[in-house]
Design a protein around this motif. Structure first.
Motif, PDB file in Angstrom:
ATOM      1  N   GLU A  55       0.832  -1.209   0.000  1.00  0.00           N
ATOM      2  CA  GLU A  55       0.000   0.000   0.000  1.00  0.00           C
ATOM      3  C   GLU A  55       0.866   1.258   0.000  1.00  0.00           C
ATOM      4  N   GLY A  56       1.876   1.289   0.869  1.00  0.00           N
ATOM      5  CA  GLY A  56       2.731   2.465   0.957  1.00  0.00           C
ATOM      6  C   GLY A  56       3.585   2.667  -0.284  1.00  0.00           C
ATOM      7  N   LEU A  57       4.122   1.569  -0.839  1.00  0.00           N
ATOM      8  CA  LEU A  57       4.999   1.672  -2.000  1.00  0.00           C
ATOM      9  C   LEU A  57       4.223   1.984  -3.270  1.00  0.00           C
ATOM     10  N   ARG A  58       2.998   1.492  -3.368  1.00  0.00           N
ATOM     11  CA  ARG A  58       2.171   1.819  -4.529  1.00  0.00           C
ATOM     12  C   ARG A  58       1.887   3.312  -4.569  1.00  0.00           C
ATOM     13  N   GLU A  59       1.640   3.886  -3.401  1.00  0.00           N
ATOM     14  CA  GLU A  59       1.398   5.323  -3.331  1.00  0.00           C
ATOM     15  C   GLU A  59       2.683   6.107  -3.599  1.00  0.00           C
ATOM     16  N   LEU A  60       3.816   5.581  -3.126  1.00  0.00           N
ATOM     17  CA  LEU A  60       5.090   6.268  -3.296  1.00  0.00           C
ATOM     18  C   LEU A  60       5.529   6.310  -4.749  1.00  0.00           C
ATOM     19  N   PHE A  61       5.342   5.198  -5.468  1.00  0.00           N
ATOM     20  CA  PHE A  61       5.865   5.098  -6.827  1.00  0.00           C
ATOM     21  C   PHE A  61       4.892   4.266  -7.667  1.00  0.00           C
ATOM     22  N   PRO A  62       3.815   4.875  -8.150  1.00  0.00           N
ATOM     23  CA  PRO A  62       2.745   4.135  -8.836  1.00  0.00           C
ATOM     24  C   PRO A  62       3.188   3.396 -10.090  1.00  0.00           C
ATOM     25  N   GLU A  63       4.305   3.824 -10.729  1.00  0.00           N
ATOM     26  CA  GLU A  63       4.749   3.184 -11.971  1.00  0.00           C
ATOM     27  C   GLU A  63       5.325   1.792 -11.742  1.00  0.00           C
ATOM     28  N   ALA A  64       5.698   1.481 -10.520  1.00  0.00           N
ATOM     29  CA  ALA A  64       6.398   0.221 -10.242  1.00  0.00           C
ATOM     30  C   ALA A  64       5.432  -0.923  -9.984  1.00  0.00           C
ATOM     31  N   GLY A  65       5.841  -2.116 -10.409  1.00  0.00           N
ATOM     32  CA  GLY A  65       5.121  -3.328 -10.078  1.00  0.00           C
ATOM     33  C   GLY A  65       5.696  -3.977  -8.834  1.00  0.00           C
ATOM     34  N   PHE A  66       5.329  -5.236  -8.605  1.00  0.00           N
ATOM     35  CA  PHE A  66       5.714  -5.896  -7.358  1.00  0.00           C
ATOM     36  C   PHE A  66       6.130  -7.345  -7.584  1.00  0.00           C
ATOM     37  N   ILE A  67       7.153  -7.752  -6.862  1.00  0.00           N
ATOM     38  CA  ILE A  67       7.536  -9.151  -6.705  1.00  0.00           C
ATOM     39  C   ILE A  67       7.549  -9.391  -5.206  1.00  0.00           C
ATOM     40  N   THR A  68       6.550 -10.111  -4.706  1.00  0.00           N
ATOM     41  CA  THR A  68       6.343 -10.215  -3.260  1.00  0.00           C
ATOM     42  C   THR A  68       6.390 -11.668  -2.800  1.00  0.00           C
ATOM     43  N   GLU A  69       6.885 -11.875  -1.586  1.00  0.00           N
ATOM     44  CA  GLU A  69       6.982 -13.234  -1.062  1.00  0.00           C
ATOM     45  C   GLU A  69       5.606 -13.844  -0.831  1.00  0.00           C
ATOM     46  N   GLU A  70       4.682 -13.068  -0.280  1.00  0.00           N
ATOM     47  CA  GLU A  70       3.384 -13.614   0.100  1.00  0.00           C
ATOM     48  C   GLU A  70       2.314 -13.415  -0.969  1.00  0.00           C
ATOM     49  N   GLY A  71       2.691 -12.863  -2.113  1.00  0.00           N
ATOM     50  CA  GLY A  71       1.749 -12.754  -3.220  1.00  0.00           C
ATOM     51  C   GLY A  71       0.651 -11.724  -3.047  1.00  0.00           C
ATOM     52  N   THR A  72       0.885 -10.727  -2.184  1.00  0.00           N
ATOM     53  CA  THR A  72      -0.125  -9.692  -1.969  1.00  0.00           C
ATOM     54  C   THR A  72      -0.434  -8.945  -3.258  1.00  0.00           C
ATOM     55  N   ASP A  73       0.589  -8.654  -4.041  1.00  0.00           N
ATOM     56  CA  ASP A  73       0.419  -8.017  -5.343  1.00  0.00           C
ATOM     57  C   ASP A  73       1.431  -8.639  -6.293  1.00  0.00           C
ATOM     58  N   THR A  74       0.954  -9.155  -7.415  1.00  0.00           N
ATOM     59  CA  THR A  74       1.829  -9.809  -8.389  1.00  0.00           C
ATOM     60  C   THR A  74       1.852  -9.055  -9.711  1.00  0.00           C
ATOM     61  N   THR A  75       1.446  -7.801  -9.686  1.00  0.00           N
ATOM     62  CA  THR A  75       1.459  -6.985 -10.895  1.00  0.00           C
ATOM     63  C   THR A  75       2.896  -6.617 -11.254  1.00  0.00           C
ATOM     64  N   LYS A  76       3.375  -7.096 -12.392  1.00  0.00           N
ATOM     65  CA  LYS A  76       4.749  -6.816 -12.806  1.00  0.00           C
ATOM     66  C   LYS A  76       4.811  -5.489 -13.567  1.00  0.00           C
ATOM     67  N   GLY A  77       5.794  -4.686 -13.248  1.00  0.00           N
ATOM     68  CA  GLY A  77       6.010  -3.445 -13.963  1.00  0.00           C
ATOM     69  C   GLY A  77       6.852  -3.663 -15.210  1.00  0.00           C
ATOM     70  N   GLU A  78       6.665  -2.843 -16.237  1.00  0.00           N
ATOM     71  CA  GLU A  78       7.438  -2.981 -17.461  1.00  0.00           C
ATOM     72  C   GLU A  78       8.916  -2.683 -17.218  1.00  0.00           C
ATOM     73  N   ARG A  79       9.207  -1.721 -16.341  1.00  0.00           N
ATOM     74  CA  ARG A  79      10.599  -1.350 -16.069  1.00  0.00           C
ATOM     75  C   ARG A  79      10.947  -1.467 -14.595  1.00  0.00           C
ATOM     76  N   TYR A  80      10.108  -0.938 -13.727  1.00  0.00           N
ATOM     77  CA  TYR A  80      10.402  -0.887 -12.296  1.00  0.00           C
ATOM     78  C   TYR A  80       9.579  -1.912 -11.528  1.00  0.00           C
ATOM     79  N   ASN A  81      10.221  -2.549 -10.542  1.00  0.00           N
ATOM     80  CA  ASN A  81       9.510  -3.490  -9.674  1.00  0.00           C
ATOM     81  C   ASN A  81      10.079  -3.445  -8.255  1.00  0.00           C
ATOM     82  N   TRP A  82       9.181  -3.366  -7.276  1.00  0.00           N
ATOM     83  CA  TRP A  82       9.564  -3.516  -5.880  1.00  0.00           C
ATOM     84  C   TRP A  82       9.675  -5.005  -5.567  1.00  0.00           C
TER      85      TRP A  82
END
Length: 267
Positions: A55-82
């Protein structure tokens, strides 16, 4: 993109989530532990911490996607990913052993450009961004100047579910025991990397890792003057499932020591 400002805001988010983890640790109920697999533990604390980070990182940098251990968000970004590990050291946490952390790295393509490792038990926030140096609680940190393996303390992680290479690993451990000041197993790869960056140990190696275990710590090691690689060669140490981190001086010695016994057929 202002990496300096992004790093500062990332640190704030990591500290906030770490505060939640620290509070939950005081009265954690071990009956709420779940099993993702053999010896692979997860708790509501992991899940809720990850939700807060996303939630905090999506607000901080909306262009980035996510690679998460627990699968909370699996939306991959074209260039940037948390790349997020909300609670690295879950087994320690569930046993009330205060060695665990929040770890987050931001990848620009294949490169980690911002990272944070926050230890809520010690209130230590290790952070770095590309070209900006490495810090612990705003104080600059550098890798150790130890010149050789014989002058070094080495960190590692032991296999906890895939035991197919155990004998080789034990041989490597034996070699490091005889060539160094000793070996430490903390139970958090992210903190192991942060400790290499801070000069508390000279090297770290482990296999069967996931990208969220190491992404946040890798940029901190590099910006502190360290070196990273796979076990016996250069390569993708974020997604390659094995890593060697060092103060640079002992890197070749570490790789040579591993190479003597590491004959993984599935490389």
């Amino acid at each position: 993109m202002n990496l300096s400002q992004l790093s500062q805001n990332l640190n704030i988010i990591a500290r906030r989530v770490g505060g939640f983890i620290r509070q939950e640790a005081q009265n954690f109920d071990r009956s709420k532990i779940e099993m993702k697999g053999f010896n692979d533990l997860v708790s509501y604390v992991d899940k809720q911490a990850e939700e807060q980070l996303v939630e905090g990182l999506r607000e901080l940098f909306p262009e980035a996607g996510f690679i998460t251990e627990e699968g909370t968000d699996t939306t991959k970004g074209e260039r940037y990913n948390w790349v997020i590990d909300p609670l690295d050291g879950t087994t320690n946490f569930t046993h009330s052993l205060p060695i665990f952390c929040v770890s987050v790295g931001l990848m620009d393509g294949d490169e980690v450009v911002v990272g944070v490792v926050y230890d809520p038990s010690r209130d230590e926030c290790f952070s770095a961004y590309k070209g900006g140096g490495a810090y612990c609680n705003d104080n600059p940190i550098k890798v150790s100047e130890a010149p050789a393996l014989k002058d070094s303390l080495i960190a590692t992680g032991f296999p906890y579910y895939d035991f197919g290479l155990t004998q080789q690993y034990l041989q490597i451990l034996g070699a490091f025991m005889s060539k160094s000041h000793g070996i430490r197993r903390l139970g958090s790869a992210a903190l192991d990397l942060a400790y290499v960056a801070a000069g508390r140990c000279e090297g770290f190696f482990e296999y069967n890792l996931n990208p969220w275990d190491v992404a946040g710590g890798t940029i901190i090691v590099l910006e502190a003057g360290g070196r990273l690689s796979k076990f016996t060669s250069d390569g993708d140490y974020v997604f390659g499932r094995e890593i060697v981190a060092s103060n640079s001086n002992i890197h070749s010695e570490m790789q040579d020591t591993i190479k003597e016994h590491w004959k993984q057929t599935a490389e």
